[in-house]
Scaffold this active site. Sequence first.
Site, short mmCIF file in Angstrom:
data_model
loop_
_atom_site.label_atom_id
_atom_site.label_comp_id
_atom_site.label_asym_id
_atom_site.label_seq_id
_atom_site.Cartn_x
_atom_site.Cartn_y
_atom_site.Cartn_z
N GLU A 42 41.53 -28.47 47.43
CA GLU A 42 41.72 -27.02 47.53
C GLU A 42 42.61 -26.74 48.75
O GLU A 42 42.10 -26.46 49.83
CB GLU A 42 40.36 -26.32 47.68
N ASP A 46 32.86 -26.42 53.19
CA ASP A 46 32.03 -27.60 53.02
C ASP A 46 32.81 -28.87 53.30
O ASP A 46 32.26 -29.97 53.27
CB ASP A 46 31.46 -27.65 51.59
N LYS A 74 27.66 -25.70 46.07
CA LYS A 74 28.07 -24.31 46.31
C LYS A 74 26.87 -23.40 46.54
O LYS A 74 26.92 -22.48 47.36
CB LYS A 74 28.88 -23.80 45.12
N ASP A 115 35.44 -17.57 44.64
CA ASP A 115 35.86 -18.94 44.90
C ASP A 115 37.15 -18.89 45.70
O ASP A 115 37.89 -17.90 45.62
CB ASP A 115 36.15 -19.67 43.58
N ASP A 138 25.53 -20.47 39.22
CA ASP A 138 25.85 -19.08 38.91
C ASP A 138 25.04 -18.59 37.70
O ASP A 138 24.32 -17.58 37.80
CB ASP A 138 27.36 -18.91 38.68
O1 LIG Z 1 29.90 -28.62 47.50
C1 LIG Z 1 30.56 -27.66 47.10
C2 LIG Z 1 31.22 -27.65 45.85
C3 LIG Z 1 31.96 -26.54 45.49
N1 LIG Z 1 32.08 -25.48 46.32
C4 LIG Z 1 32.91 -24.30 45.90
O2 LIG Z 1 32.57 -23.87 44.62
C5 LIG Z 1 33.66 -23.16 44.05
C6 LIG Z 1 33.86 -23.54 42.61
O3 LIG Z 1 34.33 -24.85 42.47
P1 LIG Z 1 35.45 -25.26 41.39
O4 LIG Z 1 35.72 -26.68 41.56
O5 LIG Z 1 36.57 -24.31 41.46
O6 LIG Z 1 34.66 -25.09 40.05
P2 LIG Z 1 34.90 -24.12 38.77
O7 LIG Z 1 34.39 -24.84 37.59
O8 LIG Z 1 36.25 -23.58 38.72
O9 LIG Z 1 33.88 -22.96 39.15
C7 LIG Z 1 33.11 -22.21 38.23
O10 LIG Z 1 31.88 -22.84 37.94
C8 LIG Z 1 31.05 -23.12 39.07
C9 LIG Z 1 29.75 -23.69 38.56
O11 LIG Z 1 29.93 -24.89 37.92
C10 LIG Z 1 30.78 -21.87 39.88
O12 LIG Z 1 30.14 -22.24 41.07
C11 LIG Z 1 32.08 -21.19 40.21
O13 LIG Z 1 31.87 -20.01 40.92
C12 LIG Z 1 32.83 -20.89 38.93
O14 LIG Z 1 34.05 -20.25 39.21
C13 LIG Z 1 34.87 -23.47 44.92
O15 LIG Z 1 35.19 -22.34 45.69
C14 LIG Z 1 34.38 -24.60 45.79
O16 LIG Z 1 35.00 -24.61 47.03
C15 LIG Z 1 31.44 -25.46 47.54
O17 LIG Z 1 31.55 -24.52 48.31
N2 LIG Z 1 30.69 -26.56 47.91
MN LIG Z 2 37.63 -22.92 40.12
#
Ligand SMILES: O=c1ccn([C@@H]2O[C@H](COP(=O)(O)OP(=O)(O)O[C@H]3O[C@H](CO)[C@@H](O)[C@H](O)[C@H]3O)[C@@H](O)[C@H]2O)c(=O)[nH]1
Ligand SMILES: [Mn+2]
Length: 743
Positions: A105, A134, A267, A291, A461
């Site tokens: 990211e 994180d 998260k 996010d 979520d």
């Molecule tokens: O240990 C962690 C892992 C992830 N994140 C954050 O979680 C968010 C979502 O991660 P991403 O890899 O973008 O996953 P997505 O699949 O795009 O996310 C969707 O699906 C996730 C659940 O699987 C939700 O948490 C997210 O809000 C939702 O947008 C990002 O801002 C990460 O930085 C953390 O803060 N800590």
């Molecule tokens: Mn995402």
Amino acid sequence: MADTVPLPLYETVTIRMPIRRASEIGILLLLITLLAYRILSLTDYGLAWLLALLCESFFTLLWVATISTKWTPVEYKTYPERLSQSVQELPPVDMFVTTADHVLEPPIITVNTVLSLLAVDYPAHKLACYVSDDGCSPVTCYSLVEASKFAKLWVPFCKKYKIPVRAPFRYFSNIDHTSSGDGSIEFQRERKKMKDEYDELCRKIKDKSSGSWDLNGDYSVFHNTERRNHPTIIKVICENKGGVAEELPHLVYISREKQPHHPHHYKAGAMNVLTRVSGLMTNAPFMLNVDCDMYVNNPKVIRHAMCLFLGSNDEMETGFVQCPQIFYDGIKDDPFGNQLTVLHKYLGSGIVGIQGPFYGGTGCFHRRKIIYGLCPTDIGKQVSPVHANLNQKELLKIYGNSKLFTKSAACALQGKIHGFRFSNLSDLAAAEAGVVAACTYEHGTGWGTQVGLQYGTATEDVMTGLVIQSRGWKSRFCSPQPPAFLGCAPEGGPESFVQQKRWATGLTETLVSRRSPIFGAIYGGLQLRQCVAYLWVLLWALRSIPELCYASLPPYCILTNSAFLPKVGEAGMYIYAALCTVYAFYTLSEYLETGLSAREWWNNQRMGRINATNAWFFGLVSVVLKILGIAEPGFEVTQKNERSSDISDVDAGRGKFNFNESPIFLPGTTLVLVHFTAMAGGDRTGLGEWVFTVIVMICFWPFVRGLFRRGKYGIPMSTIYMSAVLTFIFVHLSKASIGWLRL
Ligand SMILES: O=c1ccn([C@@H]2O[C@H](COP(=O)(O)OP(=O)(O)O[C@H]3O[C@H](CO)[C@@H](O)[C@H](O)[C@H]3O)[C@@H](O)[C@H]2O)c(=O)[nH]1
Ligand SMILES: [Mn+2]
């Protein structure tokens, strides 16, 4: 003069779709007729027929859930310009951004999200932006410090010229923003200056990201830190000390403590730390969560959300307000099916019309007290609502051992907006905020179960939203024009699968947990149709079994000279053909009506099959491994790329299906090999089975091509060997089954 009644802040629009409803019922009737036909002729056919019946029964149940979910679609229209008449003072909002890895990211993406939040059209002294890192990355921290300096120029510029898009990378990309600014020479000059400053910011961040640097001065706290092993780092980057509406909102960087053997709950854990630290610092009654890759695309978004929160008389109606997840720079015709436009439009608005949208993890506003576990029946009570009559000791047990925090939580629960607020953030950061961000703080408390975002699932979520709605809260959908937020969808190939697998894992974990919607409906306040809507989503991973089975039926039949489809001329064939035709037209019309192409429809249908049989299947496998205690599923973060619209899809190779060594591609590869083998050496069987085989091959065309390519666009040899072994076993078992069935 008579008092004028203020105009409503929002309106509910019921969407009527009579033709759609009729087609949905038509499809259901055809499905039931097909099942009846199968049952009546069960004795004439063999195993394949029975398996087809079982799969189709599952699909029929899913269809019933689909109809129930889509039946009463609703939309809200919000009128932020009326807020000033109805509301004396706008409430404060704490805004949370999560980032986890400065490589996957890139900090410039997080910086853009933060800048777009700092520049929203809302009084700045009512806002605070908290960024959780994180990754414990000094680069991320540095980027935010530099961004806050840039923000001092950027935010006034945006407000002065009413800039429509306030994430600089989008504003300065080649997208047409002709409506922005006043075209004057002064504007042109200022815009040029902003562009230069932004380029300089990008350059500084890039420099720090690429090389190593001496961590001295402000950044010495990052000395000797590791991602998974470091103390809490909290930095108040920018503080609006005077409470001035025209200045910048507070900006706080938080990297919570991590120790190797302490679970940190990904998260959800990060969000809970943000909730507590912000509870101590600003304790706003509303919290917005995005996010790191979801920038604010509509600067009035908070005002739109406030219309929904403040416009209804009953708080219970609006536990949280969710904005749609829409993605920017999607690849033409959505080859990986990850933009989910049609799913959101039809199924989404259906859910909005029941108990309200699910919590989607980003672009969501929560009432703080709901995250603290309040039930709608407890609104206004003096005591903690998790259980009535809690004393201080019990409160500490649930909320953790910080008296200051429990005090702030009590204020939030009782709805006292400014009941608790520190005037000087920096002093506090050094002391109590460090306590509530420690990795041992949650031990033995209610965090992750009774209060906060839920633990124990990769889709915190959906599970958190489910728990809130099971307590009886409703939620509202906020979909202003232009769209509230825009985010990144994975570029395709392995990343897209990683995401689908994680979702399937998390949804299944929720399904089999004690938070399951079935319990929510029986013992809690979850409405029956809302429960069905949740089941529709939570069953994703389980769907992989009938999907795999159904896709294997044609080669099985060809290999064993049996049938799973009625013969040409039989009544059943007409039912089947009618069902497929009506279903295809029904789904196609959804795409055309949304303004999407037939190509996109086909791509999404195809990816639906590919995702179900590969990524969702492995989602199921990881939950089974978890239940057996063999492996604990984690949260694999998806790669985000900074893109601008001038990259052509063709040049960047975007949209091309690529593979890696992951076993996730095994089922698809095996299916293709099995079909090839059947076609090459199969017995004669009905026309239907052959047609079906061709359709499956077209669906899995990326795999067919992958077999003959090398490099990242080809399936690795190791996967092909494994699939060949599985194919051999399949063919052998199929042939052997003829003998067994005769016995
Ligand atoms: O240990 C962690 C892992 C992830 N994140 C954050 O979680 C968010 C979502 O991660 P991403 O890899 O973008 O996953 P997505 O699949 O795009 O996310 C969707 O699906 C996730 C659940 O699987 C939700 O948490 C997210 O809000 C939702 O947008 C990002 O801002 C990460 O930085 C953390 O803060 N800590
Ligand atoms: Mn995402």
